[in-house]
Scaffold this motif. Structure first.
Motif, PDB file in Angstrom:
ATOM      1  N   ARG A 153      -1.077  -4.362  -0.348  1.00  0.00           N
ATOM      2  CA  ARG A 153      -1.958  -3.960   0.627  1.00  0.00           C
ATOM      3  C   ARG A 153      -1.645  -2.255   0.402  1.00  0.00           C
ATOM      4  NH1 ARG A 153      -3.054  -7.263   4.943  1.00  0.00           N
ATOM      5  NH2 ARG A 153      -1.449  -9.083   5.168  1.00  0.00           N
ATOM      6  N   TRP A 154      -0.494  -1.847   0.191  1.00  0.00           N
ATOM      7  CA  TRP A 154      -0.295  -0.190   0.036  1.00  0.00           C
ATOM      8  C   TRP A 154      -0.347   0.255  -1.381  1.00  0.00           C
ATOM      9  CZ3 TRP A 154       2.339  -3.556   3.180  1.00  0.00           C
ATOM     10  CH2 TRP A 154       2.142  -3.394   4.505  1.00  0.00           C
ATOM     11  N   LEU A 155      -1.031  -0.570  -2.125  1.00  0.00           N
ATOM     12  CA  LEU A 155      -1.218  -0.069  -3.706  1.00  0.00           C
ATOM     13  C   LEU A 155      -2.763   0.030  -3.953  1.00  0.00           C
ATOM     14  CD1 LEU A 155       1.430  -2.306  -5.458  1.00  0.00           C
ATOM     15  CD2 LEU A 155       1.687  -0.084  -4.841  1.00  0.00           C
ATOM     16  N   LYS A 156      -3.022   0.933  -5.021  1.00  0.00           N
ATOM     17  CA  LYS A 156      -4.402   0.875  -5.565  1.00  0.00           C
ATOM     18  C   LYS A 156      -4.423   1.311  -6.842  1.00  0.00           C
ATOM     19  CE  LYS A 156      -8.983   2.916  -4.914  1.00  0.00           C
ATOM     20  NZ  LYS A 156      -9.733   4.074  -4.239  1.00  0.00           N
ATOM     21  N   ASP A 157      -4.653   0.337  -7.777  1.00  0.00           N
ATOM     22  CA  ASP A 157      -4.713   0.580  -9.359  1.00  0.00           C
ATOM     23  C   ASP A 157      -3.071   0.834  -9.699  1.00  0.00           C
ATOM     24  OD1 ASP A 157      -7.235   0.308  -9.578  1.00  0.00           O
ATOM     25  OD2 ASP A 157      -7.586   2.473  -9.084  1.00  0.00           O
ATOM     26  N   GLY A 158      -1.941   0.169  -8.813  1.00  0.00           N
ATOM     27  CA  GLY A 158      -0.630   0.286  -9.116  1.00  0.00           C
ATOM     28  C   GLY A 158      -0.109   1.352  -8.497  1.00  0.00           C
ATOM     29  N   VAL A 159      -0.840   2.389  -7.786  1.00  0.00           N
ATOM     30  CA  VAL A 159      -0.248   3.273  -7.132  1.00  0.00           C
ATOM     31  C   VAL A 159      -0.006   3.320  -5.774  1.00  0.00           C
ATOM     32  CG1 VAL A 159      -0.574   6.165  -6.912  1.00  0.00           C
ATOM     33  CG2 VAL A 159      -1.002   4.935  -9.001  1.00  0.00           C
ATOM     34  N   PHE A 160       0.964   3.639  -5.300  1.00  0.00           N
ATOM     35  CA  PHE A 160       1.300   3.529  -3.880  1.00  0.00           C
ATOM     36  C   PHE A 160       0.209   4.366  -3.015  1.00  0.00           C
ATOM     37  CE2 PHE A 160       3.264   5.434   0.199  1.00  0.00           C
ATOM     38  CZ  PHE A 160       3.341   4.214   0.894  1.00  0.00           C
ATOM     39  N   GLN A 161      -0.389   3.954  -1.900  1.00  0.00           N
ATOM     40  CA  GLN A 161      -1.113   4.695  -1.210  1.00  0.00           C
ATOM     41  C   GLN A 161      -0.655   4.888   0.406  1.00  0.00           C
ATOM     42  OE1 GLN A 161      -4.502   5.912  -2.301  1.00  0.00           O
ATOM     43  NE2 GLN A 161      -3.140   5.319  -4.249  1.00  0.00           N
ATOM     44  N   PRO A 162      -0.176   5.920   0.748  1.00  0.00           N
ATOM     45  CA  PRO A 162       0.438   5.950   1.855  1.00  0.00           C
ATOM     46  C   PRO A 162      -0.667   5.841   3.063  1.00  0.00           C
ATOM     47  CG  PRO A 162       0.449   8.057   1.174  1.00  0.00           C
ATOM     48  CD  PRO A 162       0.053   7.346   0.123  1.00  0.00           C
TER      49      PRO A 162
END
Length: 137
Positions: free
Chosen positions: A57-66
């Motif tokens: 849920r907190w990842l977009k393209d493997g990058v953490f999205q706060p």
């Protein structure tokens, strides 16, 4: 007011008339309570799969999205955010790194579903039994 401390809910008292983000009007002196446990499982906030553990849920393209700290309210938000939040997150990350560096983990019983036991704090029903084996290389 309650003669004891309630750990399962939190609230605030309005100092001035205000309007909440959903349009609800609050008058000076009104008390507003919320349940962080329930909010963490609301489909309105998290989607239809709110009860499922999905770290992606907190990842977009493997990058953490706060996300907004008002969405995940366990440490409160805004000017009264918990002073120990960053320390707790840092401890969690360090412990996770150390454990994953030196051990491999797997469930003791792959056929057993992990289920929650609803209490003031979150517990696993029957515990979550895992086998930890040292990494050799």
């Amino acid at each position: 007011m309650f003669p004891f401390i309630c750990t399962w809910k939190d609230g605030r008292c309005a100092q001035v008339d205000d309007v909440l983000p959903d349009g609800h009007k609050v008058k000076k002196g009104d008390e507003v309570y919320y349940l962080a446990y329930a909010m963490g499982r609301m489909p309105y906030i998290w989607g239809e799969d709110a009860e499922e553990f999905q770290p992606e849920r907190w990842l977009k393209d493997g990058v953490f999205q706060p996300q907004s700290s008002f969405q995940f309210i366990s440490f409160h938000a805004g000017p009264r955010i918990c002073l120990g939040k960053e320390f707790a997150y840092r401890q969690m990350k360090i412990l996770s790194i150390v454990l994953l560096r030196y051990f491999r983990f797997k469930l003791s019983n792959n056929a057993q579903d992990a289920a929650y036991r609803v209490t003031i704090t979150l517990h696993m029903k029957g515990g979550l039994h895992v086998c930890a084996t040292p990494r050799t290389t």
